[in-house]
Design a protein around this motif. Structure first.
Motif, PDB file in Angstrom:
ATOM      1  N   ASP A  16     -31.662  42.756 -20.308  1.00  0.00           N
ATOM      2  CA  ASP A  16     -30.421  43.458 -19.972  1.00  0.00           C
ATOM      3  C   ASP A  16     -30.703  44.550 -18.935  1.00  0.00           C
ATOM      4  O   ASP A  16     -29.958  44.722 -17.966  1.00  0.00           O
ATOM      5  CB  ASP A  16     -29.809  44.108 -21.213  1.00  0.00           C
ATOM      6  CG  ASP A  16     -29.468  43.117 -22.310  1.00  0.00           C
ATOM      7  OD1 ASP A  16     -30.318  42.273 -22.627  1.00  0.00           O
ATOM      8  OD2 ASP A  16     -28.362  43.221 -22.852  1.00  0.00           O
ATOM      9  N   MET A  17     -31.792  45.278 -19.171  1.00  0.00           N
ATOM     10  CA  MET A  17     -32.158  46.350 -18.240  1.00  0.00           C
ATOM     11  C   MET A  17     -32.600  45.780 -16.898  1.00  0.00           C
ATOM     12  O   MET A  17     -32.268  46.328 -15.838  1.00  0.00           O
ATOM     13  CB  MET A  17     -33.267  47.207 -18.850  1.00  0.00           C
ATOM     14  CG  MET A  17     -33.610  48.445 -18.029  1.00  0.00           C
ATOM     15  SD  MET A  17     -32.212  49.560 -17.778  1.00  0.00           S
ATOM     16  CE  MET A  17     -31.980  50.149 -19.463  1.00  0.00           C
ATOM     17  N   ALA A  18     -33.327  44.673 -16.935  1.00  0.00           N
ATOM     18  CA  ALA A  18     -33.737  44.034 -15.690  1.00  0.00           C
ATOM     19  C   ALA A  18     -32.517  43.597 -14.884  1.00  0.00           C
ATOM     20  O   ALA A  18     -32.470  43.761 -13.655  1.00  0.00           O
ATOM     21  CB  ALA A  18     -34.632  42.831 -15.996  1.00  0.00           C
TER      22      ALA A  18
ATOM     23  N   GLY B 141     -43.721  61.876 -13.634  1.00  0.00           N
ATOM     24  CA  GLY B 141     -42.983  60.628 -13.468  1.00  0.00           C
ATOM     25  C   GLY B 141     -41.777  60.564 -14.386  1.00  0.00           C
ATOM     26  O   GLY B 141     -41.769  61.134 -15.483  1.00  0.00           O
ATOM     27  N   TYR B 142     -40.747  59.857 -13.953  1.00  0.00           N
ATOM     28  CA  TYR B 142     -39.523  59.729 -14.729  1.00  0.00           C
ATOM     29  C   TYR B 142     -39.650  58.618 -15.761  1.00  0.00           C
ATOM     30  O   TYR B 142     -40.090  57.507 -15.446  1.00  0.00           O
ATOM     31  CB  TYR B 142     -38.333  59.445 -13.815  1.00  0.00           C
ATOM     32  CG  TYR B 142     -37.852  60.663 -13.064  1.00  0.00           C
ATOM     33  CD1 TYR B 142     -37.087  61.636 -13.709  1.00  0.00           C
ATOM     34  CD2 TYR B 142     -38.157  60.848 -11.714  1.00  0.00           C
ATOM     35  CE1 TYR B 142     -36.645  62.758 -13.026  1.00  0.00           C
ATOM     36  CE2 TYR B 142     -37.722  61.967 -11.030  1.00  0.00           C
ATOM     37  CZ  TYR B 142     -36.959  62.922 -11.688  1.00  0.00           C
ATOM     38  OH  TYR B 142     -36.533  64.032 -11.021  1.00  0.00           O
ATOM     39  N   VAL B 143     -39.224  58.923 -17.004  1.00  0.00           N
ATOM     40  CA  VAL B 143     -39.275  57.982 -18.112  1.00  0.00           C
ATOM     41  C   VAL B 143     -37.936  58.031 -18.837  1.00  0.00           C
ATOM     42  O   VAL B 143     -37.415  59.115 -19.124  1.00  0.00           O
ATOM     43  CB  VAL B 143     -40.409  58.315 -19.103  1.00  0.00           C
ATOM     44  CG1 VAL B 143     -40.428  57.317 -20.269  1.00  0.00           C
ATOM     45  CG2 VAL B 143     -41.761  58.349 -18.399  1.00  0.00           C
ATOM     46  N   LEU B 144     -37.380  56.864 -19.135  1.00  0.00           N
ATOM     47  CA  LEU B 144     -36.115  56.770 -19.871  1.00  0.00           C
ATOM     48  C   LEU B 144     -36.299  55.871 -21.081  1.00  0.00           C
ATOM     49  O   LEU B 144     -36.740  54.730 -20.953  1.00  0.00           O
ATOM     50  CB  LEU B 144     -35.023  56.197 -18.966  1.00  0.00           C
ATOM     51  CG  LEU B 144     -33.688  55.845 -19.646  1.00  0.00           C
ATOM     52  CD1 LEU B 144     -33.016  57.093 -20.212  1.00  0.00           C
ATOM     53  CD2 LEU B 144     -32.764  55.128 -18.674  1.00  0.00           C
TER      54      LEU B 144
ATOM     55  N   ILE C  16     -38.950  52.446 -17.984  1.00  0.00           N
ATOM     56  CA  ILE C  16     -37.881  52.269 -18.963  1.00  0.00           C
ATOM     57  C   ILE C  16     -38.489  51.757 -20.261  1.00  0.00           C
ATOM     58  O   ILE C  16     -39.215  50.753 -20.267  1.00  0.00           O
ATOM     59  CB  ILE C  16     -36.825  51.258 -18.478  1.00  0.00           C
ATOM     60  CG1 ILE C  16     -36.258  51.662 -17.119  1.00  0.00           C
ATOM     61  CG2 ILE C  16     -35.723  51.110 -19.527  1.00  0.00           C
ATOM     62  CD1 ILE C  16     -35.366  52.865 -17.129  1.00  0.00           C
ATOM     63  N   VAL C  17     -38.196  52.442 -21.357  1.00  0.00           N
ATOM     64  CA  VAL C  17     -38.577  51.967 -22.688  1.00  0.00           C
ATOM     65  C   VAL C  17     -37.280  51.474 -23.339  1.00  0.00           C
ATOM     66  O   VAL C  17     -36.465  52.287 -23.783  1.00  0.00           O
ATOM     67  CB  VAL C  17     -39.235  53.080 -23.530  1.00  0.00           C
ATOM     68  CG1 VAL C  17     -39.856  52.484 -24.794  1.00  0.00           C
ATOM     69  CG2 VAL C  17     -40.285  53.827 -22.730  1.00  0.00           C
ATOM     70  N   PRO C  18     -37.048  50.155 -23.359  1.00  0.00           N
ATOM     71  CA  PRO C  18     -35.733  49.627 -23.740  1.00  0.00           C
ATOM     72  C   PRO C  18     -35.533  49.537 -25.248  1.00  0.00           C
ATOM     73  O   PRO C  18     -36.428  49.818 -26.046  1.00  0.00           O
ATOM     74  CB  PRO C  18     -35.734  48.236 -23.098  1.00  0.00           C
ATOM     75  CG  PRO C  18     -37.167  47.834 -23.115  1.00  0.00           C
ATOM     76  CD  PRO C  18     -37.957  49.100 -22.905  1.00  0.00           C
TER      77      PRO C  18
END
Length: 226
Positions: A16-18, A80-83, A46-48
């Motif tokens: 979904d994230m991809a 670094g950005y992490v979500l 991204i940690v989905p």
């Protein structure tokens, strides 16, 4: 400048994230949890969502020890950005990249619904293009989404502008209605709602697409050590 989307046993939102980042036009790589390094051109991790390791022991508690999480921690420490989304939020809390913890919903039920949210702080890369106190809607789907933090740490979150989103009509009992937060340096973000499920009008709205686009644009224009 790619997006690294992590994949653990039991993850179910990585594709979904991809798809979301395909719509945005951002290159992405699915990164298996046994990898020890992120791709060299990674600008955003991204940690989905899903059920990593079947949510055994405690949601996110086992995934936190996967080899890739050491690389993610180093990436975050270097700016670094992490979500993290849903289970990803749980993993980031277990890894101590975000404060607090996610526990079983107050009513003990799995909740799946569209949820109204209030944007609380916009001084960050994730919500910069929103107006404070605006109301948006994103889907939620979780059994362990009740955010908990002690009173003193809650005051710290409030003072630092780390509370990003709050629930309208709190569905799970979260402290202070919290639905999403960031770390003190505002480069690590976590939320229980699913922005990747609100990326097309046919799905009910585009609020999620704007969030993910904002974060990618900021991640690719911000320098950090590698």
């Amino acid at each position: 400048m790619s997006v690294a989307i992590l994949q653990f046993p039991g993850t179910n939102c990585e594709m979904d994230m991809a798809y979301a980042y395909k719509l945005i036009g951002a290159p992405y790589t699915i990164v298996w949890h046994q990898e020890h390094c992120l791709p060299k051109d990674t600008k955003l991790v991204i940690v989905p969502g899903g059920f990593s390791y079947g949510d055994y022991l405690r949601s996110g508690a086992i995934a936190r020890f996967s080899p890739i999480m050491q690389a993610v921690s180093e990436f975050a420490t270097q700016g670094g950005y992490v979500l993290g989304i849903c289970n990803g939020f749980q993993i980031l809390c277990e890894a101590r990249l975000l404060p607090g913890a996610l526990k079983r919903n107050e009513n003990l039920h799995f909740i799946s619904q569209n949820q109204k949210l209030c944007v609380k702080n916009t001084n960050n890369a994730f919500l910069r293009h929103y107006q404070e106190n605006s109301i948006i809607s994103l889907p939620i789907a979780h059994a362990d989404g009740c955010y908990f933090i002690d009173e003193q740490s809650l005051l710290t979150l409030e003072d630092n502008g780390q509370i990003l989103l709050t629930y309208v009509d709190n569905p799970n009992g979260s402290v202070a209605n919290i639905a999403g937060i960031c770390n003190e340096h505002k480069n690590v973000f976590g939320l229980m709602p699913h922005p990747e499920r609100a990326i097309e009008s046919i799905l009910g709205g585009l609020d999620g697409l704007e969030m993910l686009t904002n974060l990618y644009k900021n991640a690719t224009t911000t320098k950090h050590e590698q």
